[in-house]
Design a protein around this motif. Structure first.
Motif, PDB file in Angstrom:
ATOM      1  N   PRO A  75       0.729  -1.125  -0.260  1.00  0.00           N
ATOM      2  CA  PRO A  75      -0.098  -0.007  -0.183  1.00  0.00           C
ATOM      3  C   PRO A  75       0.845   1.155  -0.126  1.00  0.00           C
ATOM      4  CG  PRO A  75      -0.294  -1.214   2.182  1.00  0.00           C
ATOM      5  CD  PRO A  75       0.621  -1.982   1.470  1.00  0.00           C
ATOM      6  N   LEU A  76       2.197   1.168   0.331  1.00  0.00           N
ATOM      7  CA  LEU A  76       2.881   2.351   0.488  1.00  0.00           C
ATOM      8  C   LEU A  76       3.441   2.722  -1.096  1.00  0.00           C
ATOM      9  CD1 LEU A  76       5.391   1.387   3.237  1.00  0.00           C
ATOM     10  CD2 LEU A  76       3.418   3.004   3.343  1.00  0.00           C
ATOM     11  N   LEU A  77       3.392   1.808  -2.173  1.00  0.00           N
ATOM     12  CA  LEU A  77       3.498   2.135  -3.506  1.00  0.00           C
ATOM     13  C   LEU A  77       2.670   1.628  -4.388  1.00  0.00           C
ATOM     14  CD1 LEU A  77       7.461   1.242  -3.523  1.00  0.00           C
ATOM     15  CD2 LEU A  77       6.429   3.279  -3.769  1.00  0.00           C
ATOM     16  N   GLU A  78       1.430   2.214  -4.479  1.00  0.00           N
ATOM     17  CA  GLU A  78       0.285   1.537  -5.275  1.00  0.00           C
ATOM     18  C   GLU A  78       0.733   1.530  -6.532  1.00  0.00           C
ATOM     19  OE1 GLU A  78      -3.455   3.519  -4.776  1.00  0.00           O
ATOM     20  OE2 GLU A  78      -3.280   3.431  -2.344  1.00  0.00           O
ATOM     21  N   GLN A  79       0.060   0.491  -7.344  1.00  0.00           N
ATOM     22  CA  GLN A  79       0.436   0.057  -8.685  1.00  0.00           C
ATOM     23  C   GLN A  79       1.648  -0.313  -9.132  1.00  0.00           C
ATOM     24  OE1 GLN A  79      -1.973  -1.190 -10.092  1.00  0.00           O
ATOM     25  NE2 GLN A  79      -3.894  -0.057 -10.129  1.00  0.00           N
ATOM     26  N   ALA A  80       2.710  -0.386  -8.092  1.00  0.00           N
ATOM     27  CA  ALA A  80       3.961  -0.908  -8.353  1.00  0.00           C
ATOM     28  C   ALA A  80       3.941  -2.529  -8.050  1.00  0.00           C
ATOM     29  CB  ALA A  80       5.055  -0.380  -7.768  1.00  0.00           C
ATOM     30  N   TRP A  81       3.942  -3.532  -8.848  1.00  0.00           N
ATOM     31  CA  TRP A  81       3.990  -4.637  -8.669  1.00  0.00           C
ATOM     32  C   TRP A  81       5.329  -5.463  -8.918  1.00  0.00           C
ATOM     33  CZ3 TRP A  81      -0.610  -7.058  -7.079  1.00  0.00           C
ATOM     34  CH2 TRP A  81      -1.815  -6.395  -7.021  1.00  0.00           C
TER      35      TRP A  81
END
Ligand code: FAD
Length: 332
Positions: free
Chosen positions: A105-111
Motif C-alpha cells: 500500500p506504500l507504493l500503489e500500482q508498483a508490482w
C-alpha cells in the motif's frame, strides 16, 4: 499476461486504445519508412496478441483480479531481509515453485515478483522472503515499511519452476542462491508431501550471495529424517583482496556442482534441474553465473527440456525459454 494485467485494472476495451496508440507511435517513429503493408503486418500481430490476452482474461473471470492479504508475521533474518507470512482474504490456488507479484500500500500500482516460499497448505497462509535492494523500492517497502496486521495485494501466481500435481519420479536437482531458496523451499515441501513417489533430491544452496543462508535453522530441521534429500551448501568465504563478490565469486559453487554431476554421470539425462539463482540481484550481473551453471548442466548431458528456470537470461543457452520449460515437465 491477460490474466495478470487484470490486477492493474486493464479491461478488454483498453486494448483498442493501446492498439491505436502503439500504431501511432510506430508511424511517427518510422517516418517515411512506414507503409500500408507494414501497418497491416503490425495490426495482424497486435490483434493476435490482444486476442490471446483477452482470452486469458476471460478464462480467469471466476477469480479476482488480485488478492488482498493480511500480514500475519514479519521477521527480520538479516538487516535487509525479511520473511513475511500473509493470509489472503479469498482462496488463493497456486503450485509449489510459482511466484506472485506483490503490491505494497506504500507504493500503489508498483508490482514486483516474489517466490511463494511454501507449498499450498490447508491453513491458506503464504510465505515470502524479501531482500531490500534499494531505498524506496517495493522490496524496501515490504522489508522496512510493513507490519503485522498491515495488508499487501497479490497477483495470480505464475512461473516455470512449478512442479506438476504429480512430480515425475526422476531425480531432482535444486540449485538456489539468495532468495531463490524460497522457491526451492516450496518445492521441497511439495515433494515431501508426495510420500508415495520415489525421489532422490539434491539441493545445492549457494550461501555466498547477500548475507548467507538466512533460513539455515529450517533447513537443518527439515533434512532430519528425510534420507531422500542431500544438501550441499557453499558458505561465504572471508573477503580476499578482490572481495567475496569478485570475478571468481561463482567458482566454489561451480566446483561443487561439477562434483555433484560427476558422482552419477549416467543419471544426468534423467534428472530434472530447477534453477533459482538470487532473483533479487540485477539480472545483468547474474547472467554470467547463470550461463556458467546452465552450460555445465548441458555438458553433463542434462536435456534442455529438463532445466527449469524463470530467467530470460538463460534462453538460448538451454535452448528453452522460461515459459516452455514448464511445458517440458508437465505430466499428463
Ligand atoms: C521470478 C522472480 C522471482 C523473484 N523472487 C524474489 C524473491 O522471492 N525475493 C526477493 O527479494 N526478490 C525476488 N525477485 C526480485 C525482485 O522482484 C526484484 O528485485 C524487484 O525489482 C524489486 O523491486 P524494487 O521496487 O524493490 O526495486 P526496483 O526498483 O525494481 O529495482 C530493481 C533493481 O534495479 C536497481 N535499480 C533500480 N533503480 C535504479 C537506479 N535508478 N539506478 C541504479 N540501479 C537501479 C536496483 O538496485 C535493484 O537491484 C524475483 C524476481 C523474479 C523475476
Amino acid at each position: 499476461m491477460g490474466r495478470d494485467h487484470r490486477k492493474l485494472g486493464v479491461r478488454p476495451a483498453h486494448f483498442d486504445a493501446f492498439e491505436v496508440a502503439l500504431i501511432e507511435a510506430l508511424r511517427m517513429r518510422a517516418g517515411a519508412r512506414w507503409t500500408g503493408e507494414l501497418e497491416d503486418a503490425w495490426l495482424r500481430m497486435l490483434r493476435l496478441a490482444v486476442s490471446a490476452m483477452v482470452r486469458g482474461a476471460d478464462e480467469a473471470i471466476a477469480e479476482p483480479p488480485s488478492w488482498e492479504a493480511t500480514v500475519t508475521s514479519h521477521e527480520f533474518r538479516t538487516p535487509h531481509l525479511a520473511v513475511l507470512r500473509v493470509r489472503p482474504h479469498q482462496p488463493y490456488a497456486f503450485r509449489a515453485g510459482q511466484y506472485a507479484s506483490l503490491e505494497s500500500p506504500l507504493l500503489e500500482q508498483a508490482w514486483r515478483p516474489y517466490y511463494l516460499a511454501c507449498a499450498p497448505h490447508p491453513d491458506g497462509e503464504l510465505e515470502f522472503h524479501v531482500r531490500a535492494q534499494r531505498a524506496d523500492g517495493v522490496s524496501d517497502a515490504l522489508v522496512h515499511g510493513t507490519r503485522v496486521g498491515g495488508t499487501v495485494r497479490l497477483s495470480a501466481p505464475r512461473g516455470a519452476l512449478a512442479l506438476p500435481e504429480r512430480t515425475p519420479s526422476a531425480d531432482v536437482l535444486l540449485i538456489a542462491s539468495g532468495t531463490g531458496w524460497a522457491a526451492t523451499k516450496a518445492l521441497l515441501q511439495h515433494i515431501d508431501s508426495e510420500r508415495s513417489r520415489a525421489h532422490r533430491v539434491r539441493l545445492l544452496l549457494d550461501g555466498r550471495t547477500g548475507e548467507g543462508v538466512y533460513d539455515a535453522a529450517y533447513l537443518e530441521d527439515f533434512r532430519l529424517g528425510r534420507p531422500w534429500l542431500t544438501v550441499l551448501t557453499c558458505q561465504a568465504e572471508p573477503a580476499g583482496p578482490a572481495g567475496p563478490a569478485g570475478p571468481s565469486a561463482d567458482r566454489p559453487a561451480l566446483r561443487v556442482l561439477d562434483k555433484m554431476l560427476a558422482q552419477r554421470p549416467g543419471a544426468a539425462a534423467r534428472q530434472h534441474v530447477f534453477l533459482a539463482l538470487a532473483p533479487e540481484v540485477p539480472e545483468a550481473s547474474m547472467t554470467d553465473s547463470l550461463r556458467a551453471v546452465a552450460a555445465r548442466l548441458a555438458a553433463a548431458g542434462v536435456p534442455a527440456s529438463h532445466i527449469h528456470h524463470d530467467t530470460a537470461a538463460l534462453t538460448g543457452v538451454t535452448g528453452t525459454s522460461a515459459s516452455t520449460t514448464r511445458t517440458g515437465l508437465r505430466s499428463a
